[in-house]
Design a protein around this motif. Structure first.
Motif, PDB file in Angstrom:
ATOM      1  N   GLY A  62     -31.342   4.873   1.357  1.00 24.60           N
ATOM      2  CA  GLY A  62     -30.439   5.971   1.682  1.00 24.60           C
ATOM      3  C   GLY A  62     -31.119   7.073   2.465  1.00 24.60           C
ATOM      4  O   GLY A  62     -30.554   7.616   3.419  1.00 24.60           O
ATOM      5  N   CYS A  63     -32.335   7.424   2.082  1.00 23.78           N
ATOM      6  CA  CYS A  63     -33.060   8.487   2.782  1.00 23.78           C
ATOM      7  C   CYS A  63     -33.584   8.015   4.140  1.00 23.78           C
ATOM      8  O   CYS A  63     -33.746   8.824   5.056  1.00 23.78           O
ATOM      9  N   LEU A  64     -33.862   6.717   4.262  1.00 26.07           N
ATOM     10  CA  LEU A  64     -34.277   6.184   5.559  1.00 26.07           C
ATOM     11  C   LEU A  64     -33.115   6.207   6.557  1.00 26.07           C
ATOM     12  O   LEU A  64     -33.336   6.273   7.766  1.00 26.07           O
ATOM     13  N   ALA A  65     -31.885   6.173   6.028  1.00 26.63           N
ATOM     14  CA  ALA A  65     -30.705   6.094   6.895  1.00 26.63           C
ATOM     15  C   ALA A  65     -30.202   7.461   7.345  1.00 26.63           C
ATOM     16  O   ALA A  65     -29.310   7.528   8.193  1.00 26.63           O
ATOM     17  N   MET A  66     -30.742   8.560   6.765  1.00 25.29           N
ATOM     18  CA  MET A  66     -30.278   9.886   7.154  1.00 25.29           C
ATOM     19  C   MET A  66     -31.450  10.850   7.266  1.00 25.29           C
ATOM     20  O   MET A  66     -32.524  10.604   6.725  1.00 25.29           O
ATOM     21  N   ASP A  67     -31.221  11.920   7.997  1.00 21.27           N
ATOM     22  CA  ASP A  67     -32.261  12.913   8.227  1.00 21.27           C
ATOM     23  C   ASP A  67     -32.192  13.974   7.141  1.00 21.27           C
ATOM     24  O   ASP A  67     -31.333  14.844   7.174  1.00 21.27           O
ATOM     25  N   ARG A  68     -33.073  13.894   6.165  1.00 22.77           N
ATOM     26  CA  ARG A  68     -33.122  14.901   5.109  1.00 22.77           C
ATOM     27  C   ARG A  68     -33.852  16.136   5.634  1.00 22.77           C
ATOM     28  O   ARG A  68     -34.968  16.021   6.158  1.00 22.77           O
ATOM     29  N   PRO A  69     -33.280  17.324   5.491  1.00 22.05           N
ATOM     30  CA  PRO A  69     -33.948  18.528   5.999  1.00 22.05           C
ATOM     31  C   PRO A  69     -35.051  19.048   5.084  1.00 22.05           C
ATOM     32  O   PRO A  69     -35.800  19.938   5.470  1.00 22.05           O
ATOM     33  N   TRP A  70     -35.142  18.505   3.860  1.00 18.74           N
ATOM     34  CA  TRP A  70     -36.177  18.959   2.949  1.00 18.74           C
ATOM     35  C   TRP A  70     -37.395  18.034   3.012  1.00 18.74           C
ATOM     36  O   TRP A  70     -37.334  16.920   3.531  1.00 18.74           O
ATOM     37  N   ALA A  71     -38.520  18.493   2.454  1.00 14.08           N
ATOM     38  CA  ALA A  71     -39.785  17.773   2.572  1.00 14.08           C
ATOM     39  C   ALA A  71     -39.987  16.726   1.478  1.00 14.08           C
ATOM     40  O   ALA A  71     -40.522  15.639   1.748  1.00 14.08           O
ATOM     41  N   GLN A  72     -39.591  17.040   0.250  1.00 12.00           N
ATOM     42  CA  GLN A  72     -39.747  16.123  -0.875  1.00 12.00           C
ATOM     43  C   GLN A  72     -38.644  16.393  -1.888  1.00 12.00           C
ATOM     44  O   GLN A  72     -38.021  17.461  -1.865  1.00 12.00           O
ATOM     45  N   GLY A  73     -38.414  15.429  -2.788  1.00  9.48           N
ATOM     46  CA  GLY A  73     -37.415  15.632  -3.829  1.00  9.48           C
ATOM     47  C   GLY A  73     -37.712  14.825  -5.076  1.00  9.48           C
ATOM     48  O   GLY A  73     -38.331  13.758  -5.000  1.00  9.48           O
ATOM     49  N   ARG A  74     -37.271  15.352  -6.216  1.00 13.19           N
ATOM     50  CA  ARG A  74     -37.447  14.665  -7.489  1.00 13.19           C
ATOM     51  C   ARG A  74     -36.250  14.955  -8.394  1.00 13.19           C
ATOM     52  O   ARG A  74     -35.484  15.895  -8.164  1.00 13.19           O
ATOM     53  N   ALA A  75     -36.100  14.154  -9.437  1.00 10.35           N
ATOM     54  CA  ALA A  75     -35.084  14.376 -10.466  1.00 10.35           C
ATOM     55  C   ALA A  75     -35.680  14.022 -11.809  1.00 10.35           C
ATOM     56  O   ALA A  75     -36.568  13.160 -11.907  1.00 10.35           O
ATOM     57  N   ALA A 217     -29.727  26.495   4.711  1.00 14.56           N
ATOM     58  CA  ALA A 217     -29.608  27.945   4.526  1.00 14.56           C
ATOM     59  C   ALA A 217     -30.966  28.562   4.217  1.00 14.56           C
ATOM     60  O   ALA A 217     -31.292  29.655   4.699  1.00 14.56           O
ATOM     61  N   CYS A 218     -31.776  27.875   3.411  1.00 12.58           N
ATOM     62  CA  CYS A 218     -33.130  28.363   3.108  1.00 12.58           C
ATOM     63  C   CYS A 218     -33.990  28.406   4.369  1.00 12.58           C
ATOM     64  O   CYS A 218     -34.738  29.378   4.596  1.00 12.58           O
ATOM     65  N   LEU A 219     -33.904  27.374   5.170  1.00 11.77           N
ATOM     66  CA  LEU A 219     -34.681  27.339   6.411  1.00 11.77           C
ATOM     67  C   LEU A 219     -34.209  28.422   7.373  1.00 11.77           C
ATOM     68  O   LEU A 219     -35.012  29.046   8.074  1.00 11.77           O
ATOM     69  N   LEU A 220     -32.903  28.665   7.392  1.00 17.35           N
ATOM     70  CA  LEU A 220     -32.355  29.736   8.222  1.00 17.35           C
ATOM     71  C   LEU A 220     -32.898  31.093   7.782  1.00 17.35           C
ATOM     72  O   LEU A 220     -33.118  31.986   8.600  1.00 17.35           O
ATOM     73  N   ALA A 221     -33.135  31.229   6.473  1.00 18.10           N
ATOM     74  CA  ALA A 221     -33.661  32.483   5.929  1.00 18.10           C
ATOM     75  C   ALA A 221     -35.169  32.610   6.114  1.00 18.10           C
ATOM     76  O   ALA A 221     -35.749  33.621   5.705  1.00 18.10           O
ATOM     77  N   GLY A 222     -35.794  31.583   6.698  1.00 19.47           N
ATOM     78  CA  GLY A 222     -37.219  31.675   7.004  1.00 19.47           C
ATOM     79  C   GLY A 222     -38.142  30.983   6.034  1.00 19.47           C
ATOM     80  O   GLY A 222     -39.356  31.232   6.048  1.00 19.47           O
ATOM     81  N   ALA A 223     -37.618  30.107   5.177  1.00 18.58           N
ATOM     82  CA  ALA A 223     -38.480  29.364   4.260  1.00 18.58           C
ATOM     83  C   ALA A 223     -39.511  28.563   5.044  1.00 18.58           C
ATOM     84  O   ALA A 223     -39.213  27.992   6.087  1.00 18.58           O
ATOM     85  N   ASP A 224     -40.736  28.529   4.519  1.00 14.31           N
ATOM     86  CA  ASP A 224     -41.782  27.741   5.166  1.00 14.31           C
ATOM     87  C   ASP A 224     -41.427  26.266   5.123  1.00 14.31           C
ATOM     88  O   ASP A 224     -41.536  25.554   6.112  1.00 14.31           O
ATOM     89  N   HIS A 225     -41.037  25.796   3.970  1.00 12.98           N
ATOM     90  CA  HIS A 225     -40.464  24.467   3.807  1.00 12.98           C
ATOM     91  C   HIS A 225     -39.724  24.424   2.474  1.00 12.98           C
ATOM     92  O   HIS A 225     -39.878  25.319   1.649  1.00 12.98           O
ATOM     93  N   VAL A 226     -38.936  23.375   2.293  1.00 12.68           N
ATOM     94  CA  VAL A 226     -38.083  23.267   1.108  1.00 12.68           C
ATOM     95  C   VAL A 226     -38.316  21.911   0.446  1.00 12.68           C
ATOM     96  O   VAL A 226     -38.374  20.879   1.113  1.00 12.68           O
ATOM     97  N   ARG A 227     -38.455  21.946  -0.870  1.00 10.68           N
ATOM     98  CA  ARG A 227     -38.447  20.738  -1.690  1.00 10.68           C
ATOM     99  C   ARG A 227     -37.266  20.865  -2.649  1.00 10.68           C
ATOM    100  O   ARG A 227     -36.858  21.968  -2.979  1.00 10.68           O
ATOM    101  N   VAL A 228     -36.717  19.735  -3.087  1.00  9.87           N
ATOM    102  CA  VAL A 228     -35.523  19.790  -3.924  1.00  9.87           C
ATOM    103  C   VAL A 228     -35.777  19.134  -5.269  1.00  9.87           C
ATOM    104  O   VAL A 228     -36.576  18.199  -5.392  1.00  9.87           O
ATOM    105  N   LEU A 229     -35.075  19.638  -6.274  1.00  7.41           N
ATOM    106  CA  LEU A 229     -35.202  19.153  -7.634  1.00  7.41           C
ATOM    107  C   LEU A 229     -33.834  19.128  -8.291  1.00  7.41           C
ATOM    108  O   LEU A 229     -33.077  20.087  -8.172  1.00  7.41           O
ATOM    109  N   ALA A 230     -33.520  18.044  -8.965  1.00  4.29           N
ATOM    110  CA  ALA A 230     -32.251  17.945  -9.717  1.00  4.29           C
ATOM    111  C   ALA A 230     -32.544  17.557 -11.158  1.00  4.29           C
ATOM    112  O   ALA A 230     -33.498  16.815 -11.432  1.00  4.29           O
ATOM    113  N   LEU A 231     -31.740  18.069 -12.054  1.00  2.00           N
ATOM    114  CA  LEU A 231     -31.872  17.653 -13.434  1.00  2.00           C
ATOM    115  C   LEU A 231     -31.531  16.182 -13.563  1.00  2.00           C
ATOM    116  O   LEU A 231     -32.212  15.437 -14.267  1.00  2.00           O
TER     117      LEU A 231
END
Length: 238
Positions: A62-75, A217-231
């Motif tokens: 799924g991630c290979l098929a789309m351009d994720r704007p974040w650098a890493q992710g975990r759950a 939105a985070c990148l628009l606000a000037g974040a250096d980079h974004v990682r994502v986390l879900a419960l």
């Protein structure tokens, strides 16, 4: 006083009320029914993958098929079994205290993502939903995770500028279209994101459409980079 309270109100499982050794914990039976994510996962979305984890980042189809704007992710968990019950209880069952129980689970999943300058930013909800629910479950998770890991967080760095339709029944394209332009940096609080390594936190990740909009939105606000986390992470097998 604490011992007296322990006699009057002994620790109970946060899921089924069975006796436990400590507060804000799961009993053995509920722990076994909670599908915590272990082993090899997609480095971008946290989806469990077959094989052994040798430390090399790998991405799911799924991630290979789309351009994720974040650098890493975990759950922390797969969205199924007792994990689903806990998420729904926290989100719709007026149980924000479950965020405290979830903090150690999130901290374990977040460990590969956190750096000394990490800032936790929760997924925003629309004001109308906040008014009805009285709390933002992602902000509650962020508050307790920040305390657990002793790192910064800004609970209202982002805002949801319009009330989006529920994603139930939508395909992936419709979910992304639904989130288009729905999340923006908060005009007063969003500046705290600039130059920071952001850990964007949500309760559930399915397609990633909401996290995509919030990351941009985070990148628009000037974040250096974004990682994502879900419960919890919705998977094909859940």
């Amino acid at each position: 006083m604490q011992s007296a309270l322990g006699v009057l109100y002994p620790p109970q499982c946060v899921s089924c009320d069975a006796p436990t050794d400590t507060d804000f914990a799961l009993c053995g039976a509920c722990w076994r029914d909670t599908p915590f994510i272990e082993g090899l996962v997609c480095d971008l979305c946290g989806d469990p993958l077959p094989g052994e984890d040798d430390g090399t980042p790998i991405h799911c189809d799924g991630c290979l098929a789309m351009d994720r704007p974040w650098a890493q992710g975990r759950a922390a968990m797969v969205y199924g079994g007792n994990a689903r019950r806990l998420v729904l209880a926290m989100k719709h069952g007026d149980r924000p205290e479950l965020a405290r129980a979830a903090a150690p689970w999130l901290a374990r999943a977040a460990a590969p993502l956190v750096t000394p300058d990490t800032l936790i930013v929760p997924m925003p909800i629309h004001w109308s939903r906040l008014f009805r629910r009285r709390y933002n479950q992602s902000a509650e998770l962020a508050r307790y995770l920040a305390r657990e890991m002793n790192i910064d967080h800004i609970p209202d760095a982002l805002q949801r500028t319009r009330r989006t339709r529920p994603h139930d029944g939508m395909d992936v394209d419709a979910r992304f279209a639904n989130m288009q332009g729905a999340i923006e940096p908060h005009p007063k609080k969003g500046g705290g994101i600039a130059g920071r390594s952001v850990l964007l936190l949500d309760d559930v990740m399915t397609s990633g459409a909401s996290l995509d909009a919030a990351t941009r939105a985070c990148l628009l606000a000037g974040a250096d980079h974004v990682r994502v986390l879900a419960l919890a992470r919705v998977t094909r097998d859940a």
